[in-house]
Design a protein around this motif. Structure first.
Motif, PDB file in Angstrom:
ATOM      1  N   ALA A 314       0.818  -1.214   0.000  1.00  0.00           N
ATOM      2  CA  ALA A 314       0.000   0.000   0.000  1.00  0.00           C
ATOM      3  C   ALA A 314       0.851   1.263   0.000  1.00  0.00           C
ATOM      4  N   GLY A 315       2.194   1.105   0.032  1.00  0.00           N
ATOM      5  CA  GLY A 315       3.066   2.277   0.077  1.00  0.00           C
ATOM      6  C   GLY A 315       2.919   3.061   1.356  1.00  0.00           C
ATOM      7  N   GLN A 316       2.683   2.367   2.485  1.00  0.00           N
ATOM      8  CA  GLN A 316       2.450   3.042   3.764  1.00  0.00           C
ATOM      9  C   GLN A 316       3.498   2.665   4.798  1.00  0.00           C
ATOM     10  N   VAL A 317       4.752   2.580   4.359  1.00  0.00           N
ATOM     11  CA  VAL A 317       5.834   2.251   5.281  1.00  0.00           C
ATOM     12  C   VAL A 317       6.146   3.483   6.129  1.00  0.00           C
ATOM     13  N   GLU A 318       5.928   3.362   7.426  1.00  0.00           N
ATOM     14  CA  GLU A 318       6.059   4.519   8.325  1.00  0.00           C
ATOM     15  C   GLU A 318       7.518   4.912   8.522  1.00  0.00           C
ATOM     16  N   THR A 319       8.365   3.938   8.855  1.00  0.00           N
ATOM     17  CA  THR A 319       9.803   4.144   8.961  1.00  0.00           C
ATOM     18  C   THR A 319      10.490   2.934   8.354  1.00  0.00           C
ATOM     19  N   SER A 320      11.774   3.071   8.044  1.00  0.00           N
ATOM     20  CA  SER A 320      12.487   1.987   7.367  1.00  0.00           C
ATOM     21  C   SER A 320      13.935   1.953   7.811  1.00  0.00           C
ATOM     22  N   TRP A 321      14.565   0.776   7.665  1.00  0.00           N
ATOM     23  CA  TRP A 321      16.000   0.672   7.921  1.00  0.00           C
ATOM     24  C   TRP A 321      16.780   1.626   7.036  1.00  0.00           C
ATOM     25  N   ARG A 322      16.215   2.003   5.903  1.00  0.00           N
ATOM     26  CA  ARG A 322      16.872   2.931   4.987  1.00  0.00           C
ATOM     27  C   ARG A 322      17.105   4.288   5.623  1.00  0.00           C
ATOM     28  N   LEU A 361       5.243  18.459 -13.773  1.00  0.00           N
ATOM     29  CA  LEU A 361       6.693  18.304 -13.762  1.00  0.00           C
ATOM     30  C   LEU A 361       7.165  17.912 -12.365  1.00  0.00           C
ATOM     31  N   TRP A 362       6.588  18.534 -11.342  1.00  0.00           N
ATOM     32  CA  TRP A 362       6.983  18.194  -9.982  1.00  0.00           C
ATOM     33  C   TRP A 362       6.622  16.749  -9.627  1.00  0.00           C
ATOM     34  N   ARG A 363       5.487  16.276 -10.088  1.00  0.00           N
ATOM     35  CA  ARG A 363       5.099  14.900  -9.790  1.00  0.00           C
ATOM     36  C   ARG A 363       6.131  13.915 -10.319  1.00  0.00           C
ATOM     37  N   VAL A 364       6.687  14.199 -11.476  1.00  0.00           N
ATOM     38  CA  VAL A 364       7.714  13.323 -12.041  1.00  0.00           C
ATOM     39  C   VAL A 364       8.995  13.422 -11.220  1.00  0.00           C
ATOM     40  N   ILE A 365       9.371  14.656 -10.859  1.00  0.00           N
ATOM     41  CA  ILE A 365      10.593  14.849 -10.065  1.00  0.00           C
ATOM     42  C   ILE A 365      10.495  14.107  -8.735  1.00  0.00           C
ATOM     43  N   GLU A 366       9.385  14.258  -8.038  1.00  0.00           N
ATOM     44  CA  GLU A 366       9.251  13.644  -6.713  1.00  0.00           C
ATOM     45  C   GLU A 366       9.160  12.124  -6.794  1.00  0.00           C
ATOM     46  N   GLY A 367       8.837  11.607  -7.970  1.00  0.00           N
ATOM     47  CA  GLY A 367       8.700  10.165  -8.126  1.00  0.00           C
ATOM     48  C   GLY A 367       9.945   9.463  -8.628  1.00  0.00           C
ATOM     49  N   VAL A 368      11.096  10.158  -8.749  1.00  0.00           N
ATOM     50  CA  VAL A 368      12.295   9.527  -9.309  1.00  0.00           C
ATOM     51  C   VAL A 368      12.831   8.458  -8.369  1.00  0.00           C
ATOM     52  N   GLY A 369      13.639   7.570  -8.932  1.00  0.00           N
ATOM     53  CA  GLY A 369      14.317   6.554  -8.138  1.00  0.00           C
ATOM     54  C   GLY A 369      13.425   5.382  -7.809  1.00  0.00           C
ATOM     55  N   GLY A 370      13.970   4.461  -7.039  1.00  0.00           N
ATOM     56  CA  GLY A 370      13.207   3.276  -6.670  1.00  0.00           C
ATOM     57  C   GLY A 370      12.848   2.460  -7.890  1.00  0.00           C
ATOM     58  N   GLU A 371      11.598   2.001  -7.931  1.00  0.00           N
ATOM     59  CA  GLU A 371      11.148   1.168  -9.050  1.00  0.00           C
ATOM     60  C   GLU A 371      11.089   1.948 -10.363  1.00  0.00           C
ATOM     61  N   ARG A 372      10.886   3.259 -10.300  1.00  0.00           N
ATOM     62  CA  ARG A 372      10.780   4.048 -11.531  1.00  0.00           C
ATOM     63  C   ARG A 372      12.134   4.329 -12.172  1.00  0.00           C
ATOM     64  N   ASP A 402       8.440   5.563   0.143  1.00  0.00           N
ATOM     65  CA  ASP A 402       7.103   5.735  -0.424  1.00  0.00           C
ATOM     66  C   ASP A 402       7.259   5.901  -1.929  1.00  0.00           C
ATOM     67  N   PRO A 403       6.426   5.260  -2.750  1.00  0.00           N
ATOM     68  CA  PRO A 403       6.621   5.333  -4.197  1.00  0.00           C
ATOM     69  C   PRO A 403       6.327   6.690  -4.808  1.00  0.00           C
ATOM     70  N   ASP A 404       5.582   7.550  -4.118  1.00  0.00           N
ATOM     71  CA  ASP A 404       5.160   8.808  -4.724  1.00  0.00           C
ATOM     72  C   ASP A 404       5.616  10.053  -3.983  1.00  0.00           C
ATOM     73  N   GLN A 405       5.740   9.979  -2.664  1.00  0.00           N
ATOM     74  CA  GLN A 405       6.066  11.172  -1.887  1.00  0.00           C
ATOM     75  C   GLN A 405       7.387  11.004  -1.155  1.00  0.00           C
ATOM     76  N   LEU A 406       8.116  12.101  -1.039  1.00  0.00           N
ATOM     77  CA  LEU A 406       9.383  12.127  -0.322  1.00  0.00           C
ATOM     78  C   LEU A 406       9.270  13.038   0.885  1.00  0.00           C
ATOM     79  N   ARG A 407      10.131  12.770   1.873  1.00  0.00           N
ATOM     80  CA  ARG A 407      10.260  13.649   3.028  1.00  0.00           C
ATOM     81  C   ARG A 407      11.734  13.944   3.232  1.00  0.00           C
TER      82      ARG A 407
END
Length: 527
Positions: A314-322, A361-372, A402-407
């Motif tokens: 669901a892309g709802q990982v709260e925290t990660s080892w990463r 354009l921002w949606r693409v920028i924020e979605g870089v990396g990972g599976e994309r 998260d696949p779509d949003q960054l913090r």
């Protein structure tokens, strides 16, 4: 449950150390939701500045080995949560961990803290221990001897979305149809769901002051490590894996194997595997008399896996080892003006017009990396990732939370989100093995009827090796960085067309511009 403490049902002034880590990042919002007054001590405040709970806590900058910082942090505090450990550290980390524990113990006693809560590790009651288990035991002993009532919660393998142990189990099981494994696959493990760890941490606030001891905590299942992997396979809809225990794989060799087939880097795999040489199970259940189990009971292993998988899907990982720090990676942020940083700076600057609105354009920028991926020459990115992994770095397989949003503070493959102005700009700091310091910036600026994409790579070389590195990779920049600019703007235009917003479906009128790659900056009197 035994007699409740005086703080039951009362807001408590709490200090959390390790708030940017896996467990600490989950405990803080739950303390806030319970109405407690929360302060966090972090080495780099920007790492938590974008956390959803950040506006509701007090942030103190400092390191546990800095006594003055610890004194500031514990001033006026009733309960200290000690959730840091040096599992990812190299070298002689044991002395550093003991120094930090002594600082917290002495400062807490001097400040009149009423309770310390430490999350340690399950371990055998006798015999030799791995370095990291030995260090955790020693830290617990220092805190118990502080004169401040202390609870040491000793947990084994923690199962939850984004936990290091879960990632190891998941990738080892998914990648390998047959598992040639070290002898530790026959070790007995008592895993515990992260939700149950949090239950015990929160419950520690209500324990009477007379309690000063260590408690084993664990879930209801005791399994061999091989059974953990096949339990995961069942929940993930995979065939169970044949597992052969081989006596020839040392912990170091096994860590190389884990480094190869999972996203967990060697620096994390080695201490985990060293600890798996031992049976890590509960030897007593006294915690039941002090903090009762959760209302619905402790979480069985396979249900914990099921919940973790659902969170990840669901892309709802709260925290990660990463989210953890990368030893040796640069921690200083990019100077506001690299051209005046007082050293040589190499730059690669590219700008491009897009017919897409800035929001797409921002949606693409924020979605870089990972599976994309990175929108340019995937083989080159893959090779760089493998080189980084081979040299002990994190590589590309760390992915994103998260696949779509960054913090701010998020890991993004071998980058770290250092700055984020949502809708406008993203700055990434490199955490790959590189002879120098590197950043990548991407911006989306509105220029009606479309937008302008701006991309800047900044590199501060370290010595001759850094300069040679830049010139060696410079030929690839024309392909990689120009390709990124082209593909990101093209992707934004495709997204805009799908939304019926693009002003033009043709190629961008304003092609890529590139600034000189080398800028010698003047040295100033500032260090």
């Amino acid at each position: 449950m035994s007699e409740r403490s005086a703080v039951s049902g009362v807001d408590v002034k709490v200090l959390v150390t390790g708030a940017s880590g896996y467990v600490g990042g989950r405990l803080v919002p739950r303390l806030v939701d319970a109405g407690h007054d929360v302060r966090v001590l972090v080495r780099r405040p920007w790492r938590v500045s974008d956390a959803p709970w950040a506006p509701n806590v007090e942030v103190i900058e400092g390191d546990l080995v800095d006594r003055a910082a610890v004194d500031r942090a514990v001033d006026g505090i009733e309960v200290v949560y000690y959730l840091v450990h040096g599992m990812a550290s190299g070298g002689d980390f044991e002395d550093g961990e003991l120094a930090a524990a002594r600082n917290v113990a002495e400062a807490s006693a001097a400040a009149g803290v009423r309770r310390i809560v430490y999350l340690g590790g399950l371990h055998p009651v006798s015999g030799p221990l791995s370095r990291h288990l030995r260090s955790r035991v020693a830290v617990g002993e220092v805190l118990l001897a502080s004169g401040v009532p202390t609870i040491v919660l000793q947990a084994g393998v923690v199962i939850g979305s984004g936990s290091t142990s879960f990632e190891m189990i998941r990738h080892l099981t998914e990648v390998l149809p047959y598992m040639p494994a070290p002898r530790w696959v026959r070790s007995f493990i008592q895993p515990i769901a992260v939700r149950d760890v949090l239950h015990y941490l929160l419950g520690s606030l209500e324990v009477p002051a007379v309690v000063n001891r260590a408690f084993d905590i664990g879930g209801p299942d005791v399994l061999r490590y091989g059974q953990l992997m096949n339990g995961y396979a069942v929940e993930a809809g995979l065939p169970q894996r044949p597992i052969a225990a081989l006596p020839v794989l040392t912990p170091w060799l096994a860590a190389q194997w884990v480094n190869l087939v999972t996203p967990v880097p060697r620096r994390l795999a080695i201490p985990i595997i060293e600890s798996l040489q031992f049976d890590c199970v509960m030897h007593e259940h006294d915690i039941d008399d002090v903090i009762g189990p959760p209302a619905g009971g402790l979480t069985p292993y396979r249900r914990a896996v099921r919940l973790a998988l659902a969170r990840e899907r669901a892309g709802q990982v709260e925290t990660s080892w990463r989210d953890g720090d990368v030893p040796g990676a640069p921690s200083d942020p990019l100077p506001s003006d690299p051209d005046w940083a007082g050293t040589r700076v190499y730059l690669d600057l590219r700008e491009q017009r897009s017919s897409a609105p800035a929001v797409d354009l921002w949606r693409v920028i924020e979605g870089v990396g990972g599976e994309r991926g990175w929108y340019s020459f995937p083989p080159a990115w893959a090779v760089r990732g493998w080189i980084d992994r081979a040299t002990g770095g994190v590589g590309l397989r760390r992915g994103r939370r998260d696949p779509d949003q960054l913090r701010v503070g998020d890991a993004l493959d071998f980058w770290r989100v250092e700055a984020l102005e949502r809708g406008v700009s993203l700055r990434l700091r490199a955490e790959m093995k590189v002879p120098g310091r590197a950043w990548l910036e991407m911006e989306a600026r509105s220029e009606p009827p479309g937008s302008r994409y701006r991309q800047r790579a900044v590199f501060f070389p370290k010595g001759l090796a850094g300069r040679l590195y830049w010139w060696a990779v410079l030929p690839f920049h024309a392909v990689i960085f120009a390709g990124m600019a082209n593909r990101i703007t093209a992707e934004a235009e495709a997204l805009a067309r799908a939304n019926g917003q693009a002003g033009s479906s043709g190629p961008s009128a304003d092609r890529v511009h590139r600034r000189g790659a080398d800028a010698e900056t003047p040295r100033t009197g500032l260090a």
